[in-house]
Motif scaffolding. Sequence first.
Motif, PDB file in Angstrom:
ATOM      1  N   SER A 143     -48.511  -3.610  -4.592  1.00 22.37           N
ATOM      2  CA  SER A 143     -47.999  -4.137  -3.337  1.00 22.37           C
ATOM      3  C   SER A 143     -47.898  -2.983  -2.346  1.00 22.37           C
ATOM      4  O   SER A 143     -47.326  -1.936  -2.665  1.00 22.37           O
ATOM      5  N   LEU A 144     -48.502  -3.160  -1.170  1.00 20.23           N
ATOM      6  CA  LEU A 144     -48.393  -2.153  -0.117  1.00 20.23           C
ATOM      7  C   LEU A 144     -46.989  -2.246   0.467  1.00 20.23           C
ATOM      8  O   LEU A 144     -46.549  -3.322   0.869  1.00 20.23           O
ATOM      9  N   LYS A 145     -46.293  -1.130   0.507  1.00 16.94           N
ATOM     10  CA  LYS A 145     -44.895  -1.141   0.944  1.00 16.94           C
ATOM     11  C   LYS A 145     -44.737  -0.424   2.280  1.00 16.94           C
ATOM     12  O   LYS A 145     -45.476  -0.671   3.204  1.00 16.94           O
ATOM     13  N   HIS A 146     -43.811   0.501   2.341  1.00 15.17           N
ATOM     14  CA  HIS A 146     -43.418   1.128   3.602  1.00 15.17           C
ATOM     15  C   HIS A 146     -44.422   2.172   4.087  1.00 15.17           C
ATOM     16  O   HIS A 146     -45.023   2.884   3.297  1.00 15.17           O
ATOM     17  N   LEU A 147     -44.546   2.257   5.394  1.00 15.93           N
ATOM     18  CA  LEU A 147     -45.397   3.270   6.015  1.00 15.93           C
ATOM     19  C   LEU A 147     -44.758   4.645   5.896  1.00 15.93           C
ATOM     20  O   LEU A 147     -43.568   4.807   6.160  1.00 15.93           O
ATOM     21  N   VAL A 148     -45.556   5.622   5.517  1.00 11.63           N
ATOM     22  CA  VAL A 148     -45.149   7.019   5.609  1.00 11.63           C
ATOM     23  C   VAL A 148     -45.624   7.539   6.966  1.00 11.63           C
ATOM     24  O   VAL A 148     -44.900   8.217   7.679  1.00 11.63           O
ATOM     25  N   GLU A 149     -46.862   7.169   7.321  1.00  9.94           N
ATOM     26  CA  GLU A 149     -47.442   7.540   8.615  1.00  9.94           C
ATOM     27  C   GLU A 149     -48.567   6.568   8.927  1.00  9.94           C
ATOM     28  O   GLU A 149     -49.265   6.117   8.029  1.00  9.94           O
ATOM     29  N   GLN A 150     -48.736   6.272  10.210  1.00 13.02           N
ATOM     30  CA  GLN A 150     -49.821   5.377  10.608  1.00 13.02           C
ATOM     31  C   GLN A 150     -50.532   5.934  11.832  1.00 13.02           C
ATOM     32  O   GLN A 150     -49.899   6.421  12.768  1.00 13.02           O
ATOM     33  N   ARG A 151     -51.840   5.858  11.802  1.00 10.02           N
ATOM     34  CA  ARG A 151     -52.713   6.258  12.908  1.00 10.02           C
ATOM     35  C   ARG A 151     -53.632   5.073  13.209  1.00 10.02           C
ATOM     36  O   ARG A 151     -53.707   4.131  12.429  1.00 10.02           O
ATOM     37  N   PRO A 152     -54.365   5.106  14.308  1.00  8.62           N
ATOM     38  CA  PRO A 152     -55.225   3.959  14.629  1.00  8.62           C
ATOM     39  C   PRO A 152     -56.222   3.596  13.522  1.00  8.62           C
ATOM     40  O   PRO A 152     -56.496   2.418  13.301  1.00  8.62           O
ATOM     41  N   ASP A 153     -56.731   4.600  12.796  1.00  5.62           N
ATOM     42  CA  ASP A 153     -57.751   4.286  11.790  1.00  5.62           C
ATOM     43  C   ASP A 153     -57.291   4.432  10.343  1.00  5.62           C
ATOM     44  O   ASP A 153     -58.019   4.063   9.427  1.00  5.62           O
ATOM     45  N   TRP A 154     -56.093   4.962  10.081  1.00  6.35           N
ATOM     46  CA  TRP A 154     -55.607   5.064   8.703  1.00  6.35           C
ATOM     47  C   TRP A 154     -54.094   4.907   8.643  1.00  6.35           C
ATOM     48  O   TRP A 154     -53.389   5.211   9.593  1.00  6.35           O
ATOM     49  N   SER A 155     -53.647   4.402   7.490  1.00  7.90           N
ATOM     50  CA  SER A 155     -52.216   4.236   7.229  1.00  7.90           C
ATOM     51  C   SER A 155     -51.905   4.823   5.863  1.00  7.90           C
ATOM     52  O   SER A 155     -52.593   4.532   4.880  1.00  7.90           O
ATOM     53  N   TRP A 156     -50.849   5.641   5.801  1.00  9.09           N
ATOM     54  CA  TRP A 156     -50.379   6.240   4.550  1.00  9.09           C
ATOM     55  C   TRP A 156     -49.160   5.429   4.146  1.00  9.09           C
ATOM     56  O   TRP A 156     -48.176   5.376   4.883  1.00  9.09           O
ATOM     57  N   VAL A 157     -49.242   4.759   2.993  1.00  7.31           N
ATOM     58  CA  VAL A 157     -48.192   3.819   2.601  1.00  7.31           C
ATOM     59  C   VAL A 157     -47.752   4.030   1.160  1.00  7.31           C
ATOM     60  O   VAL A 157     -48.523   4.490   0.322  1.00  7.31           O
ATOM     61  N   THR A 158     -46.496   3.691   0.897  1.00  6.84           N
ATOM     62  CA  THR A 158     -46.013   3.698  -0.478  1.00  6.84           C
ATOM     63  C   THR A 158     -46.514   2.428  -1.155  1.00  6.84           C
ATOM     64  O   THR A 158     -46.782   1.418  -0.491  1.00  6.84           O
ATOM     65  N   ILE A 159     -46.673   2.505  -2.475  1.00  2.00           N
ATOM     66  CA  ILE A 159     -47.103   1.329  -3.230  1.00  2.00           C
ATOM     67  C   ILE A 159     -46.154   1.092  -4.394  1.00  2.00           C
ATOM     68  O   ILE A 159     -45.500   2.013  -4.880  1.00  2.00           O
ATOM     69  N   GLN A 160     -46.107  -0.155  -4.813  1.00  2.00           N
ATOM     70  CA  GLN A 160     -45.344  -0.537  -5.995  1.00  2.00           C
ATOM     71  C   GLN A 160     -46.303  -1.260  -6.932  1.00  2.00           C
ATOM     72  O   GLN A 160     -47.025  -2.174  -6.506  1.00  2.00           O
ATOM     73  N   ILE A 161     -46.324  -0.841  -8.198  1.00  2.00           N
ATOM     74  CA  ILE A 161     -47.187  -1.504  -9.174  1.00  2.00           C
ATOM     75  C   ILE A 161     -46.539  -2.830  -9.564  1.00  2.00           C
ATOM     76  O   ILE A 161     -45.398  -2.869 -10.009  1.00  2.00           O
ATOM     77  N   VAL A 162     -47.286  -3.918  -9.361  1.00  2.00           N
ATOM     78  CA  VAL A 162     -46.811  -5.259  -9.685  1.00  2.00           C
ATOM     79  C   VAL A 162     -47.252  -5.635 -11.097  1.00  2.00           C
ATOM     80  O   VAL A 162     -46.505  -6.239 -11.857  1.00  2.00           O
ATOM     81  N   GLU A 163     -48.493  -5.247 -11.445  1.00  2.50           N
ATOM     82  CA  GLU A 163     -49.054  -5.605 -12.748  1.00  2.50           C
ATOM     83  C   GLU A 163     -50.108  -4.576 -13.129  1.00  2.50           C
ATOM     84  O   GLU A 163     -50.820  -4.063 -12.270  1.00  2.50           O
ATOM     85  N   LYS A 164     -50.194  -4.282 -14.429  1.00  2.00           N
ATOM     86  CA  LYS A 164     -51.217  -3.373 -14.943  1.00  2.00           C
ATOM     87  C   LYS A 164     -51.868  -4.037 -16.143  1.00  2.00           C
ATOM     88  O   LYS A 164     -51.187  -4.514 -17.042  1.00  2.00           O
ATOM     89  N   LYS A 165     -53.218  -4.082 -16.128  1.00  2.00           N
ATOM     90  CA  LYS A 165     -53.971  -4.645 -17.245  1.00  2.00           C
ATOM     91  C   LYS A 165     -55.038  -3.646 -17.668  1.00  2.00           C
ATOM     92  O   LYS A 165     -55.601  -2.947 -16.831  1.00  2.00           O
ATOM     93  N   SER A 166     -55.338  -3.633 -18.959  1.00  2.00           N
ATOM     94  CA  SER A 166     -56.415  -2.799 -19.473  1.00  2.00           C
ATOM     95  C   SER A 166     -57.744  -3.384 -19.035  1.00  2.00           C
ATOM     96  O   SER A 166     -57.907  -4.603 -18.972  1.00  2.00           O
ATOM     97  N   ARG A 167     -58.724  -2.535 -18.733  1.00  2.00           N
ATOM     98  CA  ARG A 167     -60.059  -3.015 -18.349  1.00  2.00           C
ATOM     99  C   ARG A 167     -60.748  -3.697 -19.521  1.00  2.00           C
ATOM    100  O   ARG A 167     -61.668  -4.467 -19.340  1.00  2.00           O
ATOM    101  N   ASN A 168     -60.321  -3.397 -20.744  1.00  2.00           N
ATOM    102  CA  ASN A 168     -60.964  -3.974 -21.928  1.00  2.00           C
ATOM    103  C   ASN A 168     -60.424  -5.348 -22.277  1.00  2.00           C
ATOM    104  O   ASN A 168     -60.965  -6.029 -23.125  1.00  2.00           O
ATOM    105  N   ALA A 169     -59.330  -5.761 -21.623  1.00  2.00           N
ATOM    106  CA  ALA A 169     -58.738  -7.071 -21.925  1.00  2.00           C
ATOM    107  C   ALA A 169     -59.630  -8.185 -21.406  1.00  2.00           C
ATOM    108  O   ALA A 169     -60.273  -8.064 -20.388  1.00  2.00           O
ATOM    109  N   SER A 170     -59.663  -9.274 -22.110  1.00  2.00           N
ATOM    110  CA  SER A 170     -60.477 -10.425 -21.681  1.00  2.00           C
ATOM    111  C   SER A 170     -59.649 -11.399 -20.899  1.00  2.00           C
ATOM    112  O   SER A 170     -58.509 -11.557 -21.079  1.00  2.00           O
TER     113      SER A 170
END
Length: 170
Positions: A143-170
């Motif tokens: 989940s994209l959370k709070h802005l650390v810094e924002q410019r017209p072409d890029w945004s630096w944001v904190t993230i929160q992991i909502v879910e993690k799955k192994s790539r090998n899982a079906s």
Amino acid sequence: MWEVKDRSVAGLRIAATGGVGQSLTLGALVAVRQSDVEGWLLGVVRRLNKVSNDEVEAGVNIIAERMVAVTLSAKRRPNEEVGYVVNGLTMSTMGERFEGLYLPPPSRPDKPLAMKTVIVPTSEYAEGRNVVLTTTHSVYTVSLKHLVEQRPDWSWVTIQIVEKKSRNAS
């Protein structure tokens, strides 16, 4: 070619001659690798001095000593009719892709930021938006959370992991 003229914990003073760097702008993201140091630094141009038509100096604030290029995808609701899996990814949930930079903590050496952060195109940022971040071994919904810094072409944001799955899982 750029040359590092001075370095502190928080930043660099870089300079170029021969017309190099004339298009550099304030707020630009720059990656710098000194010849005597392994790895790249990521910084933001905070000061810009066009000494002449041929010479430019820039003050760069270091925001990360490590970074990882990542591909992110918009997260869509699962479609039961198109529910196929490729390399552990449920394709019906994958929306449009875009590139970003993951900055492992701690970022910003002068004022360390202990949270996980990414830099994404500003057009892709919306607080609370869930996106899929894929690595070699895992698939994360973040989940994209709070802005650390924002410019017209890029945004630096904190993230929160909502879910993690192994790539090998079906």
